[in-house]
Design a protein around this motif. Structure first.
Motif, short mmCIF file in Angstrom:
data_model
loop_
_atom_site.label_atom_id
_atom_site.label_comp_id
_atom_site.label_asym_id
_atom_site.label_seq_id
_atom_site.Cartn_x
_atom_site.Cartn_y
_atom_site.Cartn_z
N LEU A 1 3.28 10.19 -6.97
CA LEU A 1 4.49 10.65 -7.66
C LEU A 1 4.83 9.66 -8.77
O LEU A 1 5.79 8.88 -8.67
N PRO A 2 4.07 9.66 -9.87
CA PRO A 2 4.33 8.67 -10.93
C PRO A 2 5.70 8.79 -11.57
O PRO A 2 6.17 7.85 -12.20
N GLN A 3 6.39 9.94 -11.37
CA GLN A 3 7.74 10.07 -11.92
C GLN A 3 8.72 9.10 -11.26
O GLN A 3 9.83 8.90 -11.75
N THR A 4 8.30 8.48 -10.12
CA THR A 4 9.17 7.55 -9.42
C THR A 4 9.62 6.41 -10.32
O THR A 4 10.79 6.00 -10.30
N LEU A 5 8.71 5.88 -11.12
CA LEU A 5 9.08 4.78 -12.02
C LEU A 5 10.19 5.20 -12.97
O LEU A 5 11.16 4.46 -13.18
N VAL B 1 3.13 16.50 -0.63
CA VAL B 1 2.89 15.08 -0.87
C VAL B 1 4.06 14.25 -0.36
O VAL B 1 3.87 13.21 0.28
N ILE B 2 5.28 14.70 -0.62
CA ILE B 2 6.46 13.98 -0.16
C ILE B 2 6.49 13.94 1.37
O ILE B 2 6.77 12.90 1.97
N MET B 3 6.16 15.06 2.01
CA MET B 3 6.17 15.08 3.47
C MET B 3 5.12 14.13 4.04
O MET B 3 5.37 13.44 5.04
N GLU B 4 3.96 14.08 3.41
CA GLU B 4 2.93 13.15 3.86
C GLU B 4 3.39 11.70 3.71
O GLU B 4 3.15 10.86 4.58
N LEU B 5 4.07 11.39 2.61
CA LEU B 5 4.55 10.03 2.39
C LEU B 5 5.62 9.64 3.40
O LEU B 5 5.63 8.52 3.91
N SER C 1 0.83 -1.21 0.00
CA SER C 1 0.00 0.00 0.00
C SER C 1 0.86 1.25 0.00
O SER C 1 0.50 2.27 -0.61
N LEU C 2 2.03 1.21 0.65
CA LEU C 2 2.93 2.36 0.63
C LEU C 2 3.44 2.65 -0.77
O LEU C 2 3.46 3.80 -1.22
N PHE C 3 3.85 1.60 -1.47
CA PHE C 3 4.34 1.80 -2.83
C PHE C 3 3.22 2.21 -3.77
O PHE C 3 3.43 2.99 -4.69
N TYR C 4 2.01 1.71 -3.52
CA TYR C 4 0.88 2.14 -4.34
C TYR C 4 0.67 3.64 -4.17
O TYR C 4 0.47 4.37 -5.15
N GLN C 5 0.71 4.13 -2.92
CA GLN C 5 0.56 5.57 -2.68
C GLN C 5 1.68 6.36 -3.35
O GLN C 5 1.44 7.43 -3.93
N PHE D 1 -6.09 -12.69 -11.77
CA PHE D 1 -4.87 -11.89 -11.88
C PHE D 1 -5.15 -10.42 -11.60
O PHE D 1 -6.14 -9.86 -12.05
N ARG D 2 -4.26 -9.80 -10.87
CA ARG D 2 -4.27 -8.36 -10.68
C ARG D 2 -2.86 -7.84 -10.80
O ARG D 2 -1.95 -8.32 -10.13
N ILE D 3 -2.66 -6.87 -11.69
CA ILE D 3 -1.36 -6.23 -11.83
C ILE D 3 -1.37 -4.98 -10.97
O ILE D 3 -2.17 -4.08 -11.16
N ASP D 4 -0.47 -4.94 -9.98
CA ASP D 4 -0.51 -3.85 -9.00
C ASP D 4 -0.19 -2.50 -9.61
O ASP D 4 -0.76 -1.49 -9.22
N GLY D 5 0.75 -2.46 -10.55
CA GLY D 5 1.14 -1.17 -11.10
C GLY D 5 1.23 -1.19 -12.61
O GLY D 5 2.06 -1.91 -13.17
#
Length: 210
Positions: free
Chosen positions: A14-18, A172-176, A5-9, A42-46
C-alpha cells in the motif's frame, strides 16, 4: 515483533501509506524500493521513486529504538543516494516514523538545521489520532504499537472497517491485519488469529492463510 518487515510489507503493498502520513493526495506511478548503496554498508529501507525525473524522491525510515547517531547515518545515506541517482528526481523529502517522541535521539547537532527543515517529516504513531478516524493504512501502522491487551479489539475494528468501507485492495489490508496480529500473538495458530478477527467460515476459506 519484527516491525521492520511489517512496515516493509505495508509500504510495498500500500504505497499510498506514505502520502497518507504526509496528508497529501497519492500521486500515480511511484514505486517502493529498498536500496543498497554501492560500495558502502548503507541500506535505505524505504525509497519512493518518482515515475519520471521531474518528481520528488521520498526517503522513509522506521525507527523504534533510540539511536543517538540515527540522523548522522540517515542523512549520510540520503546524500549518497542523491549523488548516485541525481538524474532520477528533481527534489527530495524524508520521513521518519517513531512509535513516540521518547524514541527519538536527544541531540540533533550538527544536523539541527536539516531536522527542523521542511524536508524532514517526523511522525509519532501514538499522536496520529483514533483508529476509527484514521485512514486504514495509518491505522495499520498504529496497530503495530498497541499493547497486547488492546490489540484484539483494535484488530477486529480494522477488519470490520475493511469489510464495510470502500477501500482499494481490501484483501491486502486483511492479510496485513492478520500478519500484524500473528507477530504479536506468536502462541496462536493462524486459524485462531483469523477467528479472533471475526472471520466467518466462508471468509476463512478464502484467505491465503487457510
Amino acid at each position: 515483533m519484527r516491525r521492520d518487515s511489517l512496515f516493509y510489507q505495508l509500504f510495498a503493498q500500500l504505497p499510498q501509506t506514505l502520502f497518507d502520513l504526509l496528508g497529501r493526495d497519492t500521486p500515480q506511478g511511484y514505486r517502493f524500493e529498498s536500496v543498497e548503496l554501492k560500495q558502502t554498508a548503507f541500506r535505505i529501507d524505504g525509497v519512493f521513486v518518482p515515475p519520471d525525473p521531474s518528481g520528488i524522491v521520498y526517503f522513509c525510515e522506521v525507527q523504534f529504538q533510540r539511536d543517538n547517531t540515527f540522523y548522522e547515518r540517515f542523512f549520510a545515506e540520503i546524500f549518497l543516494y542523491l549523488r548516485l541517482y541525481r538524474q532520477t528526481f528533481s527534489d527530495w523529502q524524508a520521513v521518519v516514523i517513531y512509535p513516540h517522541r521518547q524514541a527519538e535521539q536527544e541531540c540533533f547537532e550538527p544536523y539541527q538545521l536539516l531536522v527542523n527543515s521542511d524536508r524532514l517529516h517526523r511522525v509519532y504513531l501514538n499522536e496520529l489520532g483514533s483508529l476509527e478516524a484514521l485512514p486504514l493504512s495509518l491505522a495499520l501502522m498504529q496497530l503495530t504499537v498497541l499493547p497486547e491487551v488492546e490489540m484484539p479489539t483494535a484488530a477486529r475494528l480494522l477488519a470490520e472497517r475493511t469489510r464495510t468501507e470502500a477501500v482499494p485492495r481490501p484483501e491486502v489490508i486483511m492479510e496485513l491485519i492478520t500478519t500484524i496480529v500473528l507477530y504479536k500473538f506468536t502462541e496462536l495458530s493462524r486459524e485462531e488469529v483469523l477467528r479472533m478477527l471475526g472471520f466467518t467460515t466462508e471468509e476463512l476459506k478464502r484467505t491465503r492463510f487457510y
